[in-house]
Design a protein around this motif. Structure first.
Motif, short mmCIF file in Angstrom:
data_model
loop_
_atom_site.label_atom_id
_atom_site.label_comp_id
_atom_site.label_asym_id
_atom_site.label_seq_id
_atom_site.Cartn_x
_atom_site.Cartn_y
_atom_site.Cartn_z
N LEU A 194 0.83 -1.20 0.00
CA LEU A 194 0.00 0.00 0.00
C LEU A 194 0.87 1.26 0.00
N THR A 195 1.91 1.25 0.82
CA THR A 195 2.81 2.40 0.87
C THR A 195 3.47 2.63 -0.48
N SER A 196 3.89 1.54 -1.11
CA SER A 196 4.52 1.67 -2.44
C SER A 196 3.56 2.29 -3.45
N LEU A 197 2.33 1.83 -3.42
CA LEU A 197 1.34 2.38 -4.35
C LEU A 197 1.08 3.86 -4.07
N ILE A 198 1.02 4.21 -2.80
CA ILE A 198 0.79 5.61 -2.44
C ILE A 198 1.98 6.47 -2.89
N ILE A 199 3.19 5.98 -2.68
CA ILE A 199 4.38 6.74 -3.08
C ILE A 199 4.38 6.96 -4.59
N CYS A 222 4.44 15.58 -9.13
CA CYS A 222 5.39 16.03 -10.14
C CYS A 222 4.78 16.06 -11.54
N ASN A 223 3.60 15.51 -11.68
CA ASN A 223 2.88 15.53 -12.94
C ASN A 223 3.70 14.96 -14.08
N ASN A 224 4.40 13.84 -13.79
CA ASN A 224 5.23 13.22 -14.80
C ASN A 224 5.40 11.75 -14.49
N LEU A 227 16.04 14.42 -12.73
CA LEU A 227 15.91 13.92 -11.35
C LEU A 227 15.00 12.69 -11.33
N HIS A 228 13.95 12.69 -12.13
CA HIS A 228 13.05 11.53 -12.20
C HIS A 228 13.80 10.29 -12.64
N LYS A 229 14.75 10.44 -13.54
CA LYS A 229 15.52 9.29 -14.02
C LYS A 229 16.28 8.63 -12.87
N TRP A 230 16.67 9.42 -11.90
CA TRP A 230 17.34 8.87 -10.72
C TRP A 230 16.33 8.42 -9.67
N LEU A 231 15.33 9.23 -9.41
CA LEU A 231 14.44 9.00 -8.27
C LEU A 231 13.56 7.77 -8.42
N HIS A 232 13.00 7.56 -9.58
CA HIS A 232 12.08 6.43 -9.75
C HIS A 232 12.78 5.09 -9.42
N PRO A 233 13.92 4.78 -10.01
CA PRO A 233 14.60 3.53 -9.65
C PRO A 233 15.03 3.50 -8.18
N SER A 261 8.59 12.67 1.85
CA SER A 261 8.78 14.11 2.07
C SER A 261 9.37 14.77 0.84
N LEU A 262 10.30 14.10 0.19
CA LEU A 262 10.89 14.61 -1.04
C LEU A 262 9.82 14.81 -2.10
N ILE A 263 8.98 13.83 -2.28
CA ILE A 263 7.93 13.90 -3.30
C ILE A 263 6.96 15.03 -2.99
N LYS A 264 6.58 15.15 -1.74
CA LYS A 264 5.64 16.21 -1.35
C LYS A 264 6.23 17.60 -1.57
N SER A 265 7.55 17.71 -1.50
CA SER A 265 8.20 19.02 -1.63
C SER A 265 8.58 19.34 -3.08
N CYS A 266 8.20 18.49 -4.01
CA CYS A 266 8.62 18.67 -5.40
C CYS A 266 8.02 19.94 -6.00
N THR A 267 8.90 20.87 -6.34
CA THR A 267 8.49 22.09 -7.02
C THR A 267 9.35 22.32 -8.27
N MET A 268 10.19 21.36 -8.59
CA MET A 268 11.07 21.50 -9.75
C MET A 268 10.27 21.34 -11.03
N GLY A 269 10.80 21.86 -12.09
CA GLY A 269 10.20 21.72 -13.40
C GLY A 269 11.27 21.69 -14.46
N GLY A 270 10.87 21.43 -15.66
CA GLY A 270 11.81 21.47 -16.79
C GLY A 270 12.74 20.29 -16.84
N LYS A 271 13.87 20.51 -17.51
CA LYS A 271 14.84 19.44 -17.76
C LYS A 271 15.45 18.90 -16.47
N SER A 272 15.74 19.77 -15.49
CA SER A 272 16.32 19.29 -14.24
C SER A 272 15.36 18.34 -13.54
#
Length: 136
Positions: free
Chosen positions: A6-11, A19-21, A94-100, A79-90
């Motif tokens: 459940l936690t994994s699904l929520i994350i 992050c809308n991506n 970051l998603h390429k690192w964070l998801h795995p 907490s990292l996900i909740k604080s996501c305000t980044m956009g664009g290429k950066s």
């Protein structure tokens, strides 16, 4: 185990929504993280502390309770996900690192042997090495 599922699904849902991506890869796929004109990407000040705290937790892990470590790392990721305000290429890089990375933390929480947990912890350490090579 149901808690971790459940936690994994929520994350994953929060990650996608906040992050809308949505990412379409797994930690087994090699997705190259690009640099910004040869320089590290800047991670915003709202998100950086959670990454650094997660790395500190991993570095201070004394090889005894990997389930607690996994829970603590998940809290930092949440907490990292909740604080996501980044956009664009950066943000995309970051998603390429964070998801795995999230998948490795989830797997650690589900590890059924100490040996499996130790292997995942080594992969998490490598994940933070990759982060430090590409982000600041």
């Amino acid at each position: 185990m149901k808690f971790y599922t459940l936690t994994s699904l929520i994350i994953i849902a929060l990650f996608t929504i906040s992050c809308n991506n949505a990412s379409n890869h797994t930690h087994d796929e090699a997705i190259a993280i690009e640099l910004e004109n040869g320089q590290k990407w800047k991670v915003n000040s709202e998100m950086s502390p959670f990454i650094l705290e997660g790395q500190k937790l991993l570095n201070e892990y004394n090889n005894d309770d990997y389930i607690t470590l996994a829970k603590q790392l998940k809290e930092k990721n949440n907490s990292l996900i909740k604080s996501c305000t980044m956009g664009g290429k950066s943000h995309d890089e970051l998603h390429k690192w964070l998801h795995p990375h999230i998948e490795l933390v989830d797997a650690l929480g589900k590890a059924d042997t100490k040996q499996n947990a130790d292997e995942l912890i080594m992969k998490l350490k490598k994940s933070f090495e990759v982060y430090n090579q590409h982000f600041q």
